[in-house]
Design a protein around this motif. Structure first.
Motif, PDB file in Angstrom:
ATOM      1  N   LEU A 178       0.766  -1.307  -0.069  1.00 46.14           N
ATOM      2  CA  LEU A 178      -0.231   0.024  -0.012  1.00 46.14           C
ATOM      3  C   LEU A 178       0.806   1.161  -0.126  1.00 46.14           C
ATOM      4  O   LEU A 178       0.387   2.235   0.069  1.00 46.14           O
ATOM      5  N   THR A 179       2.296   1.277  -0.222  1.00 47.30           N
ATOM      6  CA  THR A 179       3.228   2.230  -0.090  1.00 47.30           C
ATOM      7  C   THR A 179       2.752   3.099  -1.280  1.00 47.30           C
ATOM      8  O   THR A 179       2.465   2.523  -2.232  1.00 47.30           O
ATOM      9  N   LEU A 180       2.654   4.613  -1.165  1.00 48.07           N
ATOM     10  CA  LEU A 180       2.450   5.491  -2.285  1.00 48.07           C
ATOM     11  C   LEU A 180       3.609   5.738  -2.994  1.00 48.07           C
ATOM     12  O   LEU A 180       4.697   5.838  -2.466  1.00 48.07           O
ATOM     13  N   LYS A 181       3.663   6.073  -4.318  1.00 50.57           N
ATOM     14  CA  LYS A 181       4.687   6.523  -4.900  1.00 50.57           C
ATOM     15  C   LYS A 181       4.592   8.033  -4.950  1.00 50.57           C
ATOM     16  O   LYS A 181       3.684   8.512  -4.767  1.00 50.57           O
ATOM     17  N   LYS A 182       5.804   8.794  -5.280  1.00 51.95           N
ATOM     18  CA  LYS A 182       6.023  10.036  -5.316  1.00 51.95           C
ATOM     19  C   LYS A 182       5.868  10.728  -6.807  1.00 51.95           C
ATOM     20  O   LYS A 182       6.261   9.871  -7.748  1.00 51.95           O
ATOM     21  N   GLY A 183       5.034  11.767  -6.982  1.00 55.74           N
ATOM     22  CA  GLY A 183       4.781  12.248  -8.278  1.00 55.74           C
ATOM     23  C   GLY A 183       3.491  12.556  -8.645  1.00 55.74           C
ATOM     24  O   GLY A 183       2.500  12.213  -7.702  1.00 55.74           O
ATOM     25  N   SER A 184       3.276  13.195  -9.446  1.00 59.16           N
ATOM     26  CA  SER A 184       1.835  13.810  -9.887  1.00 59.16           C
ATOM     27  C   SER A 184       1.187  13.570 -11.230  1.00 59.16           C
ATOM     28  O   SER A 184       0.237  13.809 -11.717  1.00 59.16           O
ATOM     29  N   ASP A 185       2.174  12.678 -11.937  1.00 58.84           N
ATOM     30  CA  ASP A 185       1.527  12.070 -13.364  1.00 58.84           C
ATOM     31  C   ASP A 185       0.569  11.156 -13.249  1.00 58.84           C
ATOM     32  O   ASP A 185       0.258  10.889 -12.359  1.00 58.84           O
ATOM     33  N   MET A 186      -0.243  10.878 -14.502  1.00 55.60           N
ATOM     34  CA  MET A 186      -1.630  10.428 -14.574  1.00 55.60           C
ATOM     35  C   MET A 186      -1.296   8.821 -13.990  1.00 55.60           C
ATOM     36  O   MET A 186      -1.866   7.931 -13.432  1.00 55.60           O
ATOM     37  N   LYS A 187      -0.004   8.235 -14.526  1.00 53.68           N
ATOM     38  CA  LYS A 187       0.384   7.005 -14.169  1.00 53.68           C
ATOM     39  C   LYS A 187       0.518   6.607 -12.678  1.00 53.68           C
ATOM     40  O   LYS A 187       0.113   5.738 -12.020  1.00 53.68           O
ATOM     41  N   ILE A 188       1.207   7.556 -12.092  1.00 51.82           N
ATOM     42  CA  ILE A 188       1.438   7.586 -10.505  1.00 51.82           C
ATOM     43  C   ILE A 188      -0.056   7.665  -9.884  1.00 51.82           C
ATOM     44  O   ILE A 188      -0.225   7.155  -9.042  1.00 51.82           O
ATOM     45  N   LYS A 189      -0.790   8.548 -10.223  1.00 51.82           N
ATOM     46  CA  LYS A 189      -2.058   8.883  -9.752  1.00 51.82           C
ATOM     47  C   LYS A 189      -2.890   7.712  -9.722  1.00 51.82           C
ATOM     48  O   LYS A 189      -3.430   7.207  -8.868  1.00 51.82           O
ATOM     49  N   SER A 190      -3.112   6.996 -10.924  1.00 49.59           N
ATOM     50  CA  SER A 190      -3.884   5.931 -10.870  1.00 49.59           C
ATOM     51  C   SER A 190      -3.072   4.702  -9.963  1.00 49.59           C
ATOM     52  O   SER A 190      -3.865   3.633  -9.657  1.00 49.59           O
ATOM     53  N   PHE A 191      -1.879   4.636  -9.822  1.00 49.70           N
ATOM     54  CA  PHE A 191      -1.095   3.834  -9.236  1.00 49.70           C
ATOM     55  C   PHE A 191      -1.685   3.946  -7.610  1.00 49.70           C
ATOM     56  O   PHE A 191      -1.947   2.930  -6.893  1.00 49.70           O
ATOM     57  N   ASN A 192      -1.769   5.363  -7.346  1.00 49.87           N
ATOM     58  CA  ASN A 192      -1.919   5.779  -5.860  1.00 49.87           C
ATOM     59  C   ASN A 192      -3.327   5.622  -5.441  1.00 49.87           C
ATOM     60  O   ASN A 192      -3.442   5.230  -4.293  1.00 49.87           O
ATOM     61  N   PRO A 251      -6.228   3.629  -5.507  1.00 52.84           N
ATOM     62  CA  PRO A 251      -6.677   2.431  -4.931  1.00 52.84           C
ATOM     63  C   PRO A 251      -5.975   2.083  -3.413  1.00 52.84           C
ATOM     64  O   PRO A 251      -6.509   2.029  -2.383  1.00 52.84           O
ATOM     65  N   ARG A 252      -4.579   2.678  -3.342  1.00 47.44           N
ATOM     66  CA  ARG A 252      -3.813   2.386  -2.230  1.00 47.44           C
ATOM     67  C   ARG A 252      -4.508   3.362  -1.456  1.00 47.44           C
ATOM     68  O   ARG A 252      -4.449   3.199  -0.015  1.00 47.44           O
ATOM     69  N   LEU A 253      -4.525   4.797  -1.565  1.00 44.77           N
ATOM     70  CA  LEU A 253      -4.976   5.797  -1.039  1.00 44.77           C
ATOM     71  C   LEU A 253      -6.317   5.438  -0.103  1.00 44.77           C
ATOM     72  O   LEU A 253      -6.588   5.592   0.911  1.00 44.77           O
ATOM     73  N   CYS A 254      -7.372   5.014  -1.028  1.00 41.85           N
ATOM     74  CA  CYS A 254      -8.569   4.573  -0.449  1.00 41.85           C
ATOM     75  C   CYS A 254      -8.537   3.656   0.500  1.00 41.85           C
ATOM     76  O   CYS A 254      -9.341   3.814   1.435  1.00 41.85           O
ATOM     77  N   ILE A 255      -7.693   2.618   0.378  1.00 41.36           N
ATOM     78  CA  ILE A 255      -7.863   1.450   1.358  1.00 41.36           C
ATOM     79  C   ILE A 255      -7.248   1.940   2.326  1.00 41.36           C
ATOM     80  O   ILE A 255      -8.039   1.623   3.421  1.00 41.36           O
ATOM     81  N   ARG A 256      -6.296   2.683   2.536  1.00 42.86           N
ATOM     82  CA  ARG A 256      -5.842   3.481   3.648  1.00 42.86           C
ATOM     83  C   ARG A 256      -6.425   4.313   4.589  1.00 42.86           C
ATOM     84  O   ARG A 256      -6.733   4.431   5.771  1.00 42.86           O
ATOM     85  N   LYS A 257      -7.222   4.969   3.586  1.00 41.65           N
ATOM     86  CA  LYS A 257      -8.078   6.026   4.064  1.00 41.65           C
ATOM     87  C   LYS A 257      -9.463   5.471   4.860  1.00 41.65           C
ATOM     88  O   LYS A 257      -9.922   5.512   5.812  1.00 41.65           O
ATOM     89  N   PHE A 258     -10.155   4.477   3.944  1.00 39.80           N
ATOM     90  CA  PHE A 258     -11.440   3.794   4.622  1.00 39.80           C
ATOM     91  C   PHE A 258     -11.324   2.664   5.345  1.00 39.80           C
ATOM     92  O   PHE A 258     -12.050   2.356   6.076  1.00 39.80           O
ATOM     93  N   PHE A 259     -10.263   2.087   5.243  1.00 34.60           N
ATOM     94  CA  PHE A 259     -10.041   0.908   6.225  1.00 34.60           C
ATOM     95  C   PHE A 259      -8.692   0.796   7.163  1.00 34.60           C
ATOM     96  O   PHE A 259      -7.613   0.512   6.950  1.00 34.60           O
TER      97      PHE A 259
END
Length: 456
Positions: free
Chosen positions: A204-218, A220-228
């Motif tokens: 669930l570790t997030l990648k640094k950066g803000s391009d679309m590819k990194i955004k779509s990587f992060n 689902p991980r962000l959501c799992i960390r936030k909701f659960f």
């Protein structure tokens, strides 16, 4: 206990037809009879990933939830199995097995989203079951999590722009358990062994950066960390050789791999000991009737094209239970008044002195059975009804007194009237005799007990 349910097999709770979701009335009837707190464990995952096997294990049975050995997805909708909790006496374990997500035969995945959202809304432990490792593909298949905020509302009022509603979810979202099946990697990082939980957290570790590819990587991980915030991971080896997999439910324990048997035991032990009772915001403990109400509220919202709203579900629940609590309190008041008050009472004070403690008891009955009575609306309604019931008793007291006095007068003075008609007193000194008799009878009337307020 009378409310212990022994379902011999699972039953469809929410049927997923092509047009819409349907609630099964018979299953609701079973829930309504469970007065115990419920621990609700739901499982979701792609179709044909062996979800039902784990659920049968939790039910303590070899068969029950349909495994299906062909490639067709077996479970349509959400199936329910209520069993006595194996470790918490006085609790019921409600197992919810969902149809496989992304079944190619269905084509439409809007219903998948709703099945996923309902499993989260109804459960206290939410198991996500997938095959293989936690890689980007597994994360992408969890895209339903990223859609949760679009599918569920926590408040019935629209949020102000820019205010994130998801913070309100976390308090009553279930524990998240990721079950990784047919896991073949060594659990290690940098040459050191790690636990399955550590493996999940690393994934669930997030990648640094803000391009679309990194955004779509992060995302689902962000959501799992936030909701659960409360999450666990369990890995399972392949249970047996491939040729046996289609016969998993008929295989004897000794034909399964030792690691798999051990992993399943560890998983079930965790679920039994750590899954909480289902609770709603404000710490409301859910029992069978409350779970029944949640199912109806959420499914009705989806069917009418709205978003399931947690706040509305709690308000609907409060409406149902508080109305019932008012009814219970009024029944208690009437029953006690009829038992303890012998009408007519000699004075109004006597009636009111008996009424007051019974009124207090009725309010206690209401308080015990009500919850979330916003603005004391239902308590005021109870107050109004109790005043009306008291006034009705006061009136009845007068009426009973009136009737009793009339009957007494008729009984006592009837014979005197008869004597007057027959001329008994039509003789010298008769009038004096008549007055004497009348006085005696008046004394008799005054001495008769329990005439009440209408005596004069």
């Amino acid at each position: 206990m009378a409310s212990e349910i022994h379902m011999l097999e699972p039953m469809c709770l929410i049927e997923n037809t092509e047009e819409q979701l349907m609630v099964n009335q018979e299953a609701l009837g079973i829930l309504s009879a469970i007065k115990q707190p419920v621990v609700v464990v739901a499982i979701v995952g792609l179709y044909r990933t062996g979800k039902s096997y784990l659920m049968n294990k939790l039910a303590g049975k070899k068969t029950g939830f349909s495994l299906g050995s062909t490639v067709q997805s077996h479970t349509k909708g959400i199936w329910m199995w209520c069993v006595p909790h194996p470790q918490n006496p006085g609790h019921t374990l409600v197992l919810l097995d969902t149809e496989g997500l992304e079944d190619v035969e269905k084509g439409d995945n809007q219903n998948d989203c709703w099945i996923f959202a309902l499993a989260i809304l109804l459960s206290s432990t939410f198991i996500y079951n997938s095959i293989g490792t936690i890689n980007q593909q597994a994360m992408d298949q969890l895209h339903y999590v990223t859609e949760l905020t679009d599918l569920i509302k926590s408040k019935s009022l629209p949020e102000q722009d820019g205010v994130d509603d998801s913070a309100n979810f976390v308090g009553f979202f279930p524990t998240f358990v990721w079950a990784l099946r047919d896991f073949s990697l060594e659990l290690e990082a940098n040459g050191k062994p790690i636990t399955a939980d550590e493996y999940l957290e690393r994934s669930l570790t997030l990648k640094k950066g803000s391009d679309m590819k990194i955004k779509s990587f992060n995302e689902p991980r962000l959501c799992i960390r936030k909701f659960f915030p409360k999450r666990r991971c369990f890995v399972f080896d392949r249970p047996a050789q491939r040729k046996y997999l289609s016969k998993l439910e008929t295989l004897r324990e000794e034909d399964l791999s030792d690691e798999f048997v051990e992993q399943v035991a560890e998983f079930t032990s965790y679920i039994f000991s750590s899954s909480d009772v289902k609770t709603l915001s404000g710490g409301i403990i859910v029992n069978g009737p409350r779970l029944q109400s949640l199912v109806l509220t959420y499914v009705n919202a989806i069917r009418s094209g709205e978003l399931p709203c947690m706040e509305n579900a709690v308000l609907t629940l409060a409406q149902i239970e508080n109305s019932a609590a008012v009814q219970k309190a009024i029944e208690h008041y009437e029953e006690q008044m009829n038992q303890k008050v012998q009408l007519p009472t000699e004075t109004l004070k006597e009636l009111l002195d008996l009424h007051r403690p019974i009124e207090r008891e009725a309010i206690e009955v209401f308080m015990k059975n009500s919850f979330k009575d916003i603005d004391q609306k239902f308590q005021r309604e109870l107050g109004d009804q109790l005043v009306a019931k008291r006034d009705a008793f006061v009136k009845k007291n007068m009426d009973v007194s009136s009737a009793r006095c009339s009957d007494l007068l008729e009984d006592i003075f009837g014979p005197l009237e008869e004597e007057v008609k027959q001329g008994t007193f039509s003789k010298p000194g008769g009038y004096y005799l008549f007055l004497q008799k009348k006085q005696e009878l008046e004394k008799k009337y005054n001495q008769a007990p329990r005439k009440g307020l209408q005596v004069n």
